[in-house]
Scaffold this motif. Structure first.
Motif, PDB file in Angstrom:
ATOM      1  N   THR A 200      38.654  38.900  42.991  1.00  0.00           N
ATOM      2  CA  THR A 200      37.378  39.098  43.685  1.00  0.00           C
ATOM      3  C   THR A 200      36.976  37.826  44.427  1.00  0.00           C
ATOM      4  O   THR A 200      37.399  36.721  44.091  1.00  0.00           O
ATOM      5  CB  THR A 200      36.257  39.471  42.697  1.00  0.00           C
ATOM      6  N   LEU A 201      36.125  37.997  45.424  1.00  0.00           N
ATOM      7  CA  LEU A 201      35.529  36.893  46.164  1.00  0.00           C
ATOM      8  C   LEU A 201      34.053  37.226  46.339  1.00  0.00           C
ATOM      9  O   LEU A 201      33.703  38.140  47.096  1.00  0.00           O
ATOM     10  CB  LEU A 201      36.216  36.711  47.525  1.00  0.00           C
ATOM     11  N   LYS A 202      33.189  36.519  45.607  1.00  0.00           N
ATOM     12  CA  LYS A 202      31.776  36.876  45.558  1.00  0.00           C
ATOM     13  C   LYS A 202      30.886  35.640  45.670  1.00  0.00           C
ATOM     14  O   LYS A 202      31.332  34.513  45.483  1.00  0.00           O
ATOM     15  CB  LYS A 202      31.459  37.604  44.242  1.00  0.00           C
ATOM     16  N   SER A 203      29.609  35.901  45.940  1.00  0.00           N
ATOM     17  CA  SER A 203      28.608  34.846  46.004  1.00  0.00           C
ATOM     18  C   SER A 203      28.486  34.134  44.664  1.00  0.00           C
ATOM     19  O   SER A 203      28.552  34.757  43.600  1.00  0.00           O
ATOM     20  CB  SER A 203      27.253  35.444  46.380  1.00  0.00           C
ATOM     21  N   ALA A 204      28.279  32.807  44.720  1.00  0.00           N
ATOM     22  CA  ALA A 204      28.085  32.020  43.503  1.00  0.00           C
ATOM     23  C   ALA A 204      26.620  31.670  43.283  1.00  0.00           C
ATOM     24  O   ALA A 204      26.303  30.853  42.418  1.00  0.00           O
ATOM     25  CB  ALA A 204      28.921  30.749  43.570  1.00  0.00           C
ATOM     26  N   GLU A 205      25.731  32.282  44.061  1.00  0.00           N
ATOM     27  CA  GLU A 205      24.290  32.066  43.904  1.00  0.00           C
ATOM     28  C   GLU A 205      23.855  32.432  42.488  1.00  0.00           C
ATOM     29  O   GLU A 205      24.309  33.425  41.915  1.00  0.00           O
ATOM     30  CB  GLU A 205      23.547  32.911  44.950  1.00  0.00           C
TER      31      GLU A 205
END
Length: 345
Positions: A200-205
């Motif tokens: 996966t590639l997702k926001s780290a917020e």
């Protein structure tokens, strides 16, 4: 029967009784025979780990608003690595700060390679690596076996196990100094097949990852903007705080991004002194581009600042965060960075 015969018979009887007693004693005192436990058949094949396989035919992507970040080769190659092949359609030049949570990454451009391996002036996506300010290190894309950009390979000697990894990626506009995104790229590992692949590639917020509650995040944003106004003496437009809070990226990170940072009194501080602060929160506030770019203000849980392992106090759920410092602003190079001269000593 005369007396001699009687004595002989008595002696024989006594000897017979002794022998009989000895035999009976051996029988009675002999420990019971215990059946030896049967050895369970071992399933050696179950204990053996499957041979590692690195699959690079996956492509994952993340839309960060001003463009889309892609990772992965999207084709099969015979190799023992996962190639990140970071690339974006962003209309500008992106530099990536990339780090792994387990097993270090490998970068294709090292000291053993010549400067003309690839023409970086023609690359709009590059890897940056520097403890203080931005340095273009090499292409982020996979070009060939020598200029492969950046890759990852598992190593059991690192922590004694096999497993995947989470790769944190911070994308920065190399010209304006803007922080474009912070994302997490995960590499999965299948124990049964031994296969590694991009997952996966997702926001780290922190809100997306649920590291902080909205209330905790808002409090940190307010303290960060107050700190910038009160301590940093920047020439900012009136009302800058509103847009900064709306576009801020808050990121939970293990300690600070770089080995050095500046404390609340603008003095040089060191990452090595806050090793227990594994739940540090980096509040990244956008500032006017092409002049300041953005500022990273760090907060750490008070419990970890005093050396405790847990980020919260007993019986509490929220983090009790304390502002500990910030990174130099606009660190494009030593001339543009806003930091005391001794910071680079």
């Amino acid at each position: 029967m005369n007396k001699a015969q009687k004595r002989l018979l008595l002696v024989v009887a006594i000897i017979g009784c002794v022998i009989l007693g000895f035999i009976l004693g051996k029988i009675l005192l002999k420990p019971p025979e215990v059946e030896a436990p049967k050895e369970e058949p071992t399933n050696e094949t179950a204990e053996l780990k499957a041979d590692p396989k690195y699959t690079n035919d996956e492509v994952v992507q993340y839309n960060f608003g001003k463009g889309t970040l892609k990772a992965g080769l999207g084709k099969k190659i015979k190799d023992d690595h996962i190639y990140l092949n970071l690339d974006s359609d962003y209309k500008g030049n992106i530099g990536y700060y990339v780090e792994s949570d387990r097993v270090p990454l490998e970068l294709s451009r090292g000291q053993d390679q010549t400067a003309d391996t690839v023409d970086l002036s023609k690359e709009t996506n590059v890897i940056m690596r520097s403890p203080y300010y931005q340095i273009d290190l090499g292409p982020s894309r996979y070009l060939n076996e020598k200029d492969y950009g950046i890759r990852w390979q598992d190593d059991e000697l690192y922590d004694g196990k096999r497993g995947g990894a989470t790769i944190n990626i911070r994308g920065i506009d190399r010209e304006s100094g803007e922080l474009l995104f912070i994302a997490d790229l995960t590499i999965s590992y299948n124990k049964e097949t031994g296969e590694y692949r991009l997952d996966t590639l997702k926001s780290a917020e922190v809100l997306d990852k649920q590291n902080l509650s909205p209330k905790e995040r808002d409090k940190a944003l307010q303290e960060a903007t107050d700190f910038v106004n009160d301590k940093l003496e920047l020439d900012l437009p009136e009302g800058w705080e509103k847009e900064a809070k709306e576009k801020a990226i808050c990121h939970m990170h293990e300690m600070t991004y770089f080995p050095r940072y500046l404390d609340t009194e603008k003095k040089v501080a060191y990452k090595r002194d806050i090793t227990t602060c594994t739940n540090t929160v980096a509040v990244n506030l956008p500032l006017p581009p092409n002049r300041y770019g953005f500022v990273t203000v760090y907060f750490a849980p008070k419990t970890q600042l005093i050396g405790l392992e847990k980020p919260t106090a007993p019986g509490e759920d929220d983090l009790n965060l304390k502002l500990i410092g910030y990174d130099p602003i606009y660190p494009k190079n030593p001339q543009t960075a806003i930091a005391p001269p001794r910071f680079y000593d």
